[in-house]
Design an enzyme around this catalytic site. Structure first.
Site, PDB file in Angstrom:
ATOM      1  N   ASP A 109       0.805  -1.216   0.000  1.00 53.49           N
ATOM      2  CA  ASP A 109       0.000   0.000   0.000  1.00 53.49           C
ATOM      3  C   ASP A 109       0.840   1.269   0.000  1.00 53.49           C
ATOM      4  OD1 ASP A 109      -2.567  -1.057  -0.241  1.00 53.49           O
ATOM      5  OD2 ASP A 109      -2.581  -1.633   1.863  1.00 53.49           O
ATOM      6  N   ASP A 176      -5.990  -5.332  -5.085  1.00 54.49           N
ATOM      7  CA  ASP A 176      -5.788  -3.937  -4.707  1.00 54.49           C
ATOM      8  C   ASP A 176      -4.451  -3.383  -5.208  1.00 54.49           C
ATOM      9  OD1 ASP A 176      -7.128  -5.792  -3.065  1.00 54.49           O
ATOM     10  OD2 ASP A 176      -7.319  -4.397  -1.413  1.00 54.49           O
TER      11      ASP A 176
HETATM   12  N1  GLY Z   1      -7.216  -2.265  -0.030  1.00 51.00           N
HETATM   13  C1  GLY Z   1      -8.078  -2.801   0.945  1.00 51.00           C
HETATM   14  C2  GLY Z   1      -9.501  -2.635   0.628  1.00 51.00           C
HETATM   15  O1  GLY Z   1      -9.890  -2.360  -0.479  1.00 51.00           O
HETATM   16  O2  GLY Z   1     -10.283  -2.809   1.545  1.00 51.00           O
END
Ligand code: GLY
Length: 394
Positions: A109, A176
């Protein structure tokens, strides 16, 4: 606020305006006013998830969502030129310095965090420190690349606040991450270093081969043998089941491939985004706000406004890149934004500290109907894309 007098349309492409332009324009103006009105309450905190009263629970340091308030503030600066938004965004820089200083805080992230926290700062102000910080974050993201399987490792065995889960370190990719590739492509553009581009392309190709199923739905996560890189199996983390299609995962992939296509010009990525978007459109049936998981059983399953917002922004990215289908993808984006404006919009509610109701953060853990800061950020991005804006921080 006077539409003609402000700069909103100055950066927009008039040819791109949708037939809902006036409604979207009013909505983005309400978003900016919401940010302005809530700044004294929110201060330097960063929203994590909404409460039942539509106030915020705030992030602990290092949360993956820590940059979405800054992202909204940078968009508001772009729209208005008002330095109050720049000051509030830049005052968050220590949050990002702290991530760079803490090994356990660094995972895939880094892309969400530093594209919106630091690349945006550099692009909007020309300040050198955030550029250096974003390049450092890109190096750290690059260090997660596993050449034996050509993927970026998503998580760590030990999370920043001590949670230990060995499964999180075992060769896992997640949908993600497609959004996080933008930081690597940006670093490639800044430095010319091929390793950034090789890792981003390697991950995008691996995810396409293993996360995207033959029927154009997607797994949330996919597991590889961490030693050999051999492909093992698809699993879910936040969806209904391993074999189901979690709508926000599908949305991350749509936006991520459309965005990767926009920066690389690679038609493979554009075709991937188009396939995934067409499938999402089909799975939505007559809905305007996506179900949290397209395979969740029952008639009244929770909706996920954040999935709708991410998907809408992705649909406009497709419209921009596929002229022959532009009106189709604009209509899909307008339909998604229409769903958000009709049934989730909190921008006119003076009690609400955020913009969108009915986000589903993690239904399996009981977080099913909340405001979410990423829903709000992508709501603003989608509204702006619908109005023809093309300058973002990815
Ligand atoms: N990246 C984590 C979510 O979309 O909850």
């Amino acid at each position: 606020m006077n539409i003609e007098a402000n700069s909103y349309f100055a950066a927009a492409d008039p040819a791109f305006l949708t037939r809902n332009a006036a409604r979207h324009q009013q909505a983005i103006e309400r978003c900016v006013e919401k940010l302005r009105m809530t700044m004294p309450v929110i201060g330097l905190r960063n929203p994590k998830i909404g409460t039942a009263a539509n106030h915020w629970i705030y992030c602990a340091p290092f949360d993956w969502v820590v940059s979405f308030q800054a992202g909204q503030l940078w968009l508001a600066l772009q729209l208005t030129g008002d330095p109050v938004f720049r000051n509030a965004a830049q005052a968050r820089r220590p949050v990002f310095r702290a991530i760079l200083a803490n090994r356990q805080a660094q995972d895939h992230d880094l892309g969400f965090q530093f594209s919106l926290g630091c690349v945006a700062d550099w692009l909007m102000t020309g300040a050198e420190e955030p550029r250096e910080m974003a390049l450092k974050a890109a190096e750290l993201l690059l260090s997660r690349y596993r050449p034996e399987g050509r993927y970026l490792q998503a998580w760590n065995a030990v999370a920043p606040h001590g949670r230990v889960d060995p499964h999180h370190a075992a060769g896992r990719i997640i949908a993600d991450t497609l959004q996080n590739l933008a930081l690597l492509y940006w670093a490639y553009g800044e430095t010319g270093r091929a390793d950034f581009r090789i890792a981003a392309d390697g991950h995008a190709e691996t995810a396409l081969a293993h996360l995207v199923r033959a029927d154009d739905t997607s797994f949330h996560t996919f597991l590889f043998d961490p030693v050999t890189g051999a492909a093992l199996r698809g699993e879910t983390h936040q969806g209904f089941a391993d074999g189901s299609c979690w709508s926000r995962g599908q949305a991350w992939l749509i936006h991520g491939y459309a965005q990767s296509a926009a920066v690389t010009g690679n038609p493979v990525y554009l075709r991937a985004a188009r396939r995934l978007a067409a499938k999402a459109e089909a799975l939505m049936g007559s809905d305007a706000v996506p179900a949290w998981d397209f395979d969740a059983p029952g008639a009244n399953v929770p909706r996920d406004s954040s999935a709708g917002a991410v998907m809408a922004a992705g649909a406009y990215l497709l419209a921009q890149q596929i002229p022959a289908e532009a009106s189709h993808w604009r209509d899909f984006g307008d339909r998604l934004l229409g769903g958000l404006l009709d049934s989730c919009d909190l921008t006119g509610d003076p009690q609400a500290l955020g913009m969108l109701a009915h986000g589903a953060a993690h239904v399996g853990s009981g977080f099913a109907d909340n405001m979410l800061p990423y829903g709000d950020y992508y709501f603003m991005e989608a509204l702006m894309r619908s109005l023809g804006h093309t300058q973002f921080f990815w």
